[in-house]
Write a protein that holds these residues in place. Structure first.
Motif, PDB file in Angstrom:
ATOM      1  N   VAL A 135       0.841  -1.205   0.000  1.00  0.00           N
ATOM      2  CA  VAL A 135       0.000   0.000   0.000  1.00  0.00           C
ATOM      3  C   VAL A 135       0.871   1.248   0.000  1.00  0.00           C
ATOM      4  O   VAL A 135       0.598   2.209  -0.730  1.00  0.00           O
ATOM      5  CB  VAL A 135      -0.957  -0.012   1.207  1.00  0.00           C
ATOM      6  CG1 VAL A 135      -1.580   1.340   1.441  1.00  0.00           C
ATOM      7  CG2 VAL A 135      -2.036  -1.054   1.013  1.00  0.00           C
ATOM      8  N   ALA A 136       1.919   1.251   0.803  1.00  0.00           N
ATOM      9  CA  ALA A 136       2.812   2.415   0.858  1.00  0.00           C
ATOM     10  C   ALA A 136       3.507   2.647  -0.482  1.00  0.00           C
ATOM     11  O   ALA A 136       3.611   3.790  -0.945  1.00  0.00           O
ATOM     12  CB  ALA A 136       3.845   2.231   1.971  1.00  0.00           C
ATOM     13  N   VAL A 137       3.953   1.575  -1.112  1.00  0.00           N
ATOM     14  CA  VAL A 137       4.657   1.704  -2.395  1.00  0.00           C
ATOM     15  C   VAL A 137       3.711   2.200  -3.488  1.00  0.00           C
ATOM     16  O   VAL A 137       4.043   3.135  -4.235  1.00  0.00           O
ATOM     17  CB  VAL A 137       5.313   0.359  -2.790  1.00  0.00           C
ATOM     18  CG1 VAL A 137       5.764   0.367  -4.237  1.00  0.00           C
ATOM     19  CG2 VAL A 137       6.463   0.048  -1.871  1.00  0.00           C
ATOM     20  N   VAL A 138       2.535   1.602  -3.590  1.00  0.00           N
ATOM     21  CA  VAL A 138       1.593   2.006  -4.645  1.00  0.00           C
ATOM     22  C   VAL A 138       1.132   3.441  -4.427  1.00  0.00           C
ATOM     23  O   VAL A 138       1.041   4.224  -5.379  1.00  0.00           O
ATOM     24  CB  VAL A 138       0.401   1.025  -4.718  1.00  0.00           C
ATOM     25  CG1 VAL A 138      -0.690   1.565  -5.620  1.00  0.00           C
ATOM     26  CG2 VAL A 138       0.861  -0.323  -5.215  1.00  0.00           C
ATOM     27  N   THR A 139       0.852   3.815  -3.193  1.00  0.00           N
ATOM     28  CA  THR A 139       0.416   5.179  -2.907  1.00  0.00           C
ATOM     29  C   THR A 139       1.510   6.188  -3.234  1.00  0.00           C
ATOM     30  O   THR A 139       1.240   7.240  -3.833  1.00  0.00           O
ATOM     31  CB  THR A 139       0.012   5.306  -1.426  1.00  0.00           C
ATOM     32  OG1 THR A 139      -1.013   4.356  -1.147  1.00  0.00           O
ATOM     33  CG2 THR A 139      -0.492   6.685  -1.107  1.00  0.00           C
TER      34      THR A 139
END
Length: 75
Positions: A20-24
């Motif tokens: 989630v952190a990477v995609v965001t």
């Protein structure tokens, strides 16, 4: 009695949080780069760097999401 594999639950939660952190972050950088491209175009410059960065970030987001969907559907 239900047995919970806490190690597996923890690892899945950690991987999900990192994903989630990477995609965001990739999506935010892509939107910011697209805005930079637009500002450069309005100023009479080419803005190719911003557009290239935006396309790469959006492609990486699409790849991560597509891989996640593949993992879900393949099982």
């Amino acid at each position: 009695m239900v047995h919970i594999n806490w190690a597996a639950l923890g690892s899945v939660s950690l991987v999900a949080l990192v994903a989630v952190a990477v995609v965001t972050t990739l999506f935010a950088v892509g939107v910011r780069s697209l805005a930079t491209h637009t500002t450069a175009r309005e100023g009479g410059q080419s803005g190719v760097g911003g557009l290239t960065t935006a396309l790469l970030c959006f492609a990486a987001c699409l790849a991560v999401v597509g891989y996640g969907i593949f993992l879900i559907v393949a099982r």
